[in-house]
Design a protein around this motif. Structure first.
Motif, short mmCIF file in Angstrom:
data_model
loop_
_atom_site.label_atom_id
_atom_site.label_comp_id
_atom_site.label_asym_id
_atom_site.label_seq_id
_atom_site.Cartn_x
_atom_site.Cartn_y
_atom_site.Cartn_z
N LYS A 116 -48.31 18.61 -89.42
CA LYS A 116 -49.76 18.84 -89.52
C LYS A 116 -50.07 20.34 -89.59
CE LYS A 116 -51.09 14.48 -87.50
NZ LYS A 116 -49.90 14.10 -86.65
N GLY A 117 -49.23 21.05 -90.35
CA GLY A 117 -49.50 22.46 -90.62
C GLY A 117 -49.06 23.43 -89.53
N SER A 118 -48.63 22.90 -88.36
CA SER A 118 -48.33 23.80 -87.23
C SER A 118 -46.89 24.31 -87.25
CB SER A 118 -48.57 23.06 -85.92
OG SER A 118 -47.50 22.16 -85.67
N GLY A 119 -46.01 23.64 -87.98
CA GLY A 119 -44.59 24.04 -87.98
C GLY A 119 -43.82 23.46 -86.81
N TRP A 120 -44.52 22.83 -85.84
CA TRP A 120 -43.87 22.28 -84.65
C TRP A 120 -44.19 20.79 -84.46
CZ3 TRP A 120 -40.35 25.19 -82.14
CH2 TRP A 120 -40.41 26.58 -82.32
N ILE A 121 -43.25 20.06 -83.89
CA ILE A 121 -43.49 18.65 -83.58
C ILE A 121 -43.14 18.41 -82.12
CG2 ILE A 121 -42.84 16.27 -84.14
CD1 ILE A 121 -41.84 17.35 -86.87
N GLU A 122 -44.10 17.81 -81.38
CA GLU A 122 -43.85 17.51 -79.96
C GLU A 122 -42.97 16.26 -79.87
OE1 GLU A 122 -47.46 16.62 -77.68
OE2 GLU A 122 -46.19 15.20 -76.59
N ILE A 123 -41.85 16.35 -79.13
CA ILE A 123 -41.01 15.15 -79.08
C ILE A 123 -40.73 14.60 -77.68
CG2 ILE A 123 -39.87 15.46 -81.32
CD1 ILE A 123 -37.37 16.26 -79.59
N LEU A 124 -40.86 15.41 -76.65
CA LEU A 124 -40.59 14.83 -75.32
C LEU A 124 -41.22 15.60 -74.18
CD1 LEU A 124 -38.21 16.76 -73.92
CD2 LEU A 124 -36.73 15.45 -75.42
N GLY A 125 -41.24 14.95 -73.01
CA GLY A 125 -41.69 15.59 -71.78
C GLY A 125 -40.50 15.73 -70.84
N CYS A 126 -40.52 16.74 -69.99
CA CYS A 126 -39.36 16.96 -69.13
C CYS A 126 -39.74 17.79 -67.91
CB CYS A 126 -38.26 17.66 -69.92
SG CYS A 126 -38.83 19.21 -70.66
N GLY A 127 -38.79 18.00 -67.03
CA GLY A 127 -39.06 18.84 -65.87
C GLY A 127 -37.96 18.72 -64.82
N MET A 128 -38.11 19.54 -63.77
CA MET A 128 -37.18 19.47 -62.65
C MET A 128 -37.67 18.38 -61.70
SD MET A 128 -35.09 21.70 -63.64
CE MET A 128 -33.93 21.69 -62.29
N VAL A 129 -36.79 17.48 -61.33
CA VAL A 129 -37.20 16.34 -60.51
C VAL A 129 -37.86 16.83 -59.21
CG1 VAL A 129 -36.44 14.23 -59.34
CG2 VAL A 129 -35.29 14.96 -61.45
N HIS A 130 -39.04 16.29 -58.95
CA HIS A 130 -39.81 16.68 -57.77
C HIS A 130 -39.00 16.36 -56.50
CE1 HIS A 130 -43.05 17.01 -54.91
NE2 HIS A 130 -43.86 17.45 -55.87
N PRO A 131 -38.97 17.31 -55.54
CA PRO A 131 -38.18 17.07 -54.32
C PRO A 131 -38.53 15.75 -53.61
CG PRO A 131 -39.33 19.20 -54.22
CD PRO A 131 -39.55 18.64 -55.59
N ASP A 132 -39.82 15.38 -53.65
CA ASP A 132 -40.22 14.12 -53.00
C ASP A 132 -39.61 12.91 -53.70
OD1 ASP A 132 -41.68 15.39 -51.09
OD2 ASP A 132 -43.64 15.09 -52.09
N VAL A 133 -39.47 13.02 -55.03
CA VAL A 133 -38.88 11.90 -55.79
C VAL A 133 -37.39 11.79 -55.47
CG1 VAL A 133 -38.43 11.01 -58.11
CG2 VAL A 133 -40.63 12.07 -57.62
N LEU A 134 -36.71 12.95 -55.37
CA LEU A 134 -35.29 12.93 -54.98
C LEU A 134 -35.15 12.28 -53.61
CD1 LEU A 134 -33.99 16.51 -55.96
CD2 LEU A 134 -33.37 14.34 -57.02
N ARG A 135 -36.02 12.68 -52.68
CA ARG A 135 -35.96 12.17 -51.31
C ARG A 135 -36.15 10.65 -51.30
NH1 ARG A 135 -39.60 15.80 -49.38
NH2 ARG A 135 -38.18 17.55 -49.22
N LYS A 136 -37.13 10.17 -52.09
CA LYS A 136 -37.37 8.73 -52.14
C LYS A 136 -36.17 7.99 -52.74
CE LYS A 136 -42.38 8.59 -52.06
NZ LYS A 136 -43.31 9.48 -52.77
N GLY A 137 -35.40 8.70 -53.57
CA GLY A 137 -34.19 8.10 -54.15
C GLY A 137 -32.99 8.25 -53.22
N GLY A 138 -33.24 8.75 -52.00
CA GLY A 138 -32.14 8.86 -51.03
C GLY A 138 -31.27 10.09 -51.25
N VAL A 171 -40.07 20.66 -81.32
CA VAL A 171 -38.97 21.11 -82.20
C VAL A 171 -39.60 21.67 -83.48
CG1 VAL A 171 -37.24 19.50 -81.34
CG2 VAL A 171 -38.71 18.79 -83.24
N SER A 172 -38.92 22.66 -84.08
CA SER A 172 -39.42 23.18 -85.35
C SER A 172 -39.34 22.06 -86.37
CB SER A 172 -38.56 24.37 -85.80
OG SER A 172 -37.20 24.00 -85.86
N CYS A 173 -40.30 21.99 -87.27
CA CYS A 173 -40.41 20.85 -88.18
C CYS A 173 -39.16 20.74 -89.07
CB CYS A 173 -41.65 21.01 -89.05
SG CYS A 173 -41.88 19.65 -90.20
#
Ligand code: 2NL
Length: 332
Positions: free
Chosen positions: A268-290, A254-256
């Motif tokens: 820290k001078g960059s203007g940006w702050i890292e706040i989270l990780g994310c993504g599209m759920v892996h098909p294998d993980v969906l499958r394991k969740g039924g 996110v912008s600072c």
């Protein structure tokens, strides 16, 4: 004797002393009793006179004792009342009221933002099966991520959860999509304590699964969250990343919120702050969740609550969140 008794009664200041005096004069071995007993040796003429006189003395002493007792009782009562006196004009004792811990304060804010987008809360155990913590999330037994996370093992198949993802796997098993949950909770890693690490910390993960969910839904949801949490002017940036349980994966910056992107101490001078990780759920993980990945898709994200709290309030040492120092906690 009459005068002697009177003197002693007058000097008595408590009921116990009065009792002693009664015994001394009127008791079985008391002086007056002794006199009355000795009457047998008197002549018939003397007997009624002495007898009458002794009775008068007894009545007199009894009467004086009665009066003295009443007096003492009154004094004792007065003293008791004085001791129990309450000054109702005195200011009351101040009741110290506790506050909400900064971790919970920020968690409540984040929950509210996601409630507003139709999410609900899911919870799960902190002692978790290895299967839900790793296996079902595409992290098999020999995966390097298991070293990275340096897990606390209870037994071969039981761990202290290293993330709250197992809650989401359990939710997928139990419920048919649409799923829209956030999973906040305490997590554990076998880390040494320092300014930025604690073996116990907090995570908030989120999961959305439905028909036709795309990266656009992920971006829209997380951008909305960032703007509501850090302010409407906040801009977001997604950088490609890798997680075993999502594909594609990204990290969101996110912008600072302090300098607005100019660069300052907080970002820290960059203007940006890292706040989270994310993504599209892996098909294998969906499958394991039924869940059938041909029919459904989903996105997921995870953030460290401690980190967010530290960024928001400018806290430079994570230990402050766990030491329960009133001087620190009072500020929130
Ligand atoms: C981070 C990154 C993430 C997830 C957590 C997740 C959960 C399920 C399926 C797929 Cl059940 N993904 N969670 C996804 C991406 C990132 O956390 O940096 N956390 C502090």
């Amino acid at each position: 004797m009459k005068l002697e008794a009177l003197e002693e009664i007058k000097e008595a200041t408590n009921s116990q002393r009065i009792d002693e005096i009664r015994v001394k004069y009127l008791g079985k071995k008391g002086s007056l009793t002794t006199i009355l007993r000795g009457m047998g040796s008197l002549s018939p003429e003397e007997r009624p006179i002495i007898g009458k006189f002794a009775n008068e003395v007894r009545e007199f002493i009894e009467e004086e004792i009665k009066k003295a007792l009443l007096n003492i009782k009154n004094k004792e009562r007065e003293l008791k009342i004085k001791g129990e006196y309450i000054d109702i004009t005195m200011p009351g004792k101040k009741v110290e009221i506790g506050g909400i811990h900064p971790l919970n304060k920020v968690l409540d804010e984040i929950k509210d933002i996601f409630f507003g987008m139709g999410f609900s809360i899911a919870e799960g155990p902190e002692v978790e099966l290895d299967y839900y913590n790793f296996e079902a999330l595409n992290v098999p037994k020999n995966h390097p991520a298991r070293d990275e996370q340096d897990t606390f093992y209870i037994s071969e198949n039981l761990v202290l959860r290293t993330q709250t993802s197992p809650i989401q796997v359990r939710t997928m098993e139990k419920t048919k999509p649409p799923i829209r949950i956030i999973a906040p909770g305490r997590v554990y890693r076998s880390d040494a304590v320092d300014a930025t690490h604690s073996p116990i910390f907090y995570q908030i993960e989120g999961l959305v699964v439905d028909k036709g969910i795309t990266m656009a839904n992920l971006k829209g949801t997380l951008e909305t969250f960032a703007k509501r949490f850090f302010g409407e002017k906040t801009r977001t940036k997604f950088r490609p990343h890798h997680f075993p349980f999502t594909e594609p994966s990204a990290e969101m910056d996110v912008s600072c919120f302090v300098c607005g992107g100019e660069g300052c101490r907080v970002c820290k001078g960059s203007g940006w702050i890292e706040i989270l990780g994310c993504g599209m759920v892996h098909p294998d993980v969906l499958r394991k969740g039924g869940i059938d990945p041909e029919e459904y898709s989903g996105f997921a994200f995870g953030m460290g609550l401690d980190r967010i709290v530290m960024i928001k309030y400018g806290i430079d040492d994570i230990r402050l969140l766990y030491e329960n120092d009133i001087r620190f906690l009072k500020q929130f």
